[in-house]
Design a protein around this motif. Structure first.
Motif, PDB file in Angstrom:
ATOM      1  N   GLU A 194       0.974  -1.373  -0.095  1.00 26.65           N
ATOM      2  CA  GLU A 194      -0.014   0.143  -0.069  1.00 26.65           C
ATOM      3  C   GLU A 194       0.847   1.210  -0.015  1.00 26.65           C
ATOM      4  OE1 GLU A 194      -3.136   0.451  -0.417  1.00 26.65           O
ATOM      5  OE2 GLU A 194      -3.402  -1.681  -0.752  1.00 26.65           O
ATOM      6  N   ASP A 195       1.963   1.106   0.467  1.00 29.03           N
ATOM      7  CA  ASP A 195       2.861   2.320   0.736  1.00 29.03           C
ATOM      8  C   ASP A 195       3.605   2.692  -0.731  1.00 29.03           C
ATOM      9  OD1 ASP A 195       3.842   4.449   2.184  1.00 29.03           O
ATOM     10  OD2 ASP A 195       5.713   3.343   2.738  1.00 29.03           O
ATOM     11  N   ASP A 196       3.658   1.782  -1.603  1.00 28.25           N
ATOM     12  CA  ASP A 196       4.317   1.862  -2.561  1.00 28.25           C
ATOM     13  C   ASP A 196       3.470   3.028  -3.717  1.00 28.25           C
ATOM     14  OD1 ASP A 196       6.191   0.090  -2.119  1.00 28.25           O
ATOM     15  OD2 ASP A 196       5.382  -1.640  -2.903  1.00 28.25           O
ATOM     16  N   TYR A 197       2.347   2.799  -3.430  1.00 25.19           N
ATOM     17  CA  TYR A 197       1.286   3.495  -4.457  1.00 25.19           C
ATOM     18  C   TYR A 197       1.404   4.911  -4.363  1.00 25.19           C
ATOM     19  CZ  TYR A 197      -1.085  -0.844  -5.839  1.00 25.19           C
ATOM     20  OH  TYR A 197      -1.429  -1.750  -6.518  1.00 25.19           O
ATOM     21  N   CYS A 198       1.799   5.627  -5.458  1.00 25.65           N
ATOM     22  CA  CYS A 198       1.860   6.969  -5.403  1.00 25.65           C
ATOM     23  C   CYS A 198       1.239   7.681  -6.653  1.00 25.65           C
ATOM     24  CB  CYS A 198       3.377   7.444  -5.273  1.00 25.65           C
ATOM     25  SG  CYS A 198       4.108   9.182  -5.390  1.00 25.65           S
ATOM     26  N   GLY A 199       0.737   8.993  -6.357  1.00 20.87           N
ATOM     27  CA  GLY A 199       0.055   9.741  -7.356  1.00 20.87           C
ATOM     28  C   GLY A 199       1.123  10.108  -8.509  1.00 20.87           C
ATOM     29  N   GLY A 200       0.826  11.116  -9.231  1.00 13.63           N
ATOM     30  CA  GLY A 200       1.570  11.629 -10.196  1.00 13.63           C
ATOM     31  C   GLY A 200       1.648  10.697 -11.431  1.00 13.63           C
ATOM     32  N   SER A 201       3.011  10.583 -12.015  1.00 20.09           N
ATOM     33  CA  SER A 201       2.889   9.841 -13.120  1.00 20.09           C
ATOM     34  C   SER A 201       2.953   8.362 -12.975  1.00 20.09           C
ATOM     35  CB  SER A 201       4.374  10.203 -14.014  1.00 20.09           C
ATOM     36  OG  SER A 201       5.239   9.821 -13.076  1.00 20.09           O
ATOM     37  N   GLY A 202       2.210   7.645 -14.018  1.00 22.04           N
ATOM     38  CA  GLY A 202       2.405   6.155 -14.082  1.00 22.04           C
ATOM     39  C   GLY A 202       0.915   5.736 -14.062  1.00 22.04           C
TER      40      GLY A 202
END
Length: 281
Positions: free
Chosen positions: A93-101
């Motif tokens: 869960e902590d890997d998920y990140c907004g922005g590009s991708g």
């Protein structure tokens, strides 16, 4: 005043440019179980006389260009037999990140290390970057960069969107000179170099340095990685017989001017590489 100096003078911030001819000596990766490389053991080619150079020793924020350091260590680990491209990596869960991708919008939670590297290179996927960085480790990435001769270019943190006051101020810092040297190394024919260059050839963002090049139907003219943040535009890669790094940093809201400066510098690089002959910067 040179054309590059005129471009920098018109930029709303600092413009740093370094260009290296591609002439790479053989680079050895230590076998599994051998002592780690010391800083400089795989040092990038020395600065050549002449060519394009401006502020290339100035340390600037890199945004996603810093992901090149992670990709280099992943590629060297694969070549050295200590990482398998088919190794499954479960997203936390902590890997998920907004922005590009793309990964935050996809259902699968398990991907191979090779998939994550390709996503990091091709669409600058922040979630893939965080998962790979968790698997490899920040210290190991920076140690590998130092062994390649990048002593002032390093990752400070994982990707965070947004970045809060308690976090390191930016994802990565570095110099155009060191990054152009890294790009020149990637032009070599060792296994890790070929692997990393293939990932960079898959990059979908050609909107900065190569923006004014003609259509490339085979997708083989430019191998690069870009970085974008508020007040930061960066592009590092290979074009023709040249390795290049262009970094631009200015105050928040200066992005339009920074993009214009990077693209104009790209015209000079493309002309020098023989990829562009009719467009004036």
């Amino acid at each position: 005043m040179t054309a590059l100096a005129r471009i920098a003078a018109a930029s709303p911030g600092t413009l740093a440019v370094a260009v290296r001819p591609i002439a790479v000596p053989p680079v050895a990766v230590p076998p599994l179980g051998e002592p780690p490389l010391a800083p400089g053991d795989l040092a990038a080619p020395a600065r050549p006389p002449g060519g394009l150079s401006l502020n290339e020793d100035v340390e600037l924020p890199l945004a996603s260009v810093g992901k090149l350091l992670l990709l280099a260590e992943v590629a060297m680990s694969v070549d050295g037999g200590i990482l398998d491209l088919e190794e499954p990596v479960v997203l936390h869960e902590d890997d998920y990140c907004g922005g590009s991708g793309l990964l935050p919008s996809l259902a699968a939670r398990t991907w191979t290390a090779g998939d994550l590297a390709l996503l990091t290179a091709a669409v600058s996927d922040n979630t893939a970057t965080n998962a790979l960085l968790r698997r490899i480790g920040l210290d190991r990435v920076n140690a590998a960069a130092a062994a390649l001769g990048l002593t002032r270019t390093r990752l400070l943190d994982r990707i965070r969107e947004p970045r809060g006051p308690g976090h390191p101020p930016t994802f990565a810092l570095g110099t155009a000179g060191e990054l152009a040297g890294l790009a020149a190394l990637v032009a070599g024919e060792e296994g890790w170099q070929v692997l990393m260059r293939g990932w960079m050839l898959a990059n979908t963002d050609h909107g900065l340095v190569p923006a004014l090049l003609g259509h490339d139907p085979e997708g083989g003219r430019v191998a690069n990685k870009t970085g974008t943040d508020d007040g930061t535009r960066a592009d590092v890669g290979l074009m023709g017989s040249l390795a290049y790094a262009v970094l631009a940093c200015g105050p928040p809201g200066s992005d339009t001017g920074l993009v214009r400066a990077v693209r104009r510098a790209g015209v000079l690089i493309a002309t020098q590489a023989g990829a562009l002959t009719h467009t004036r910067p």
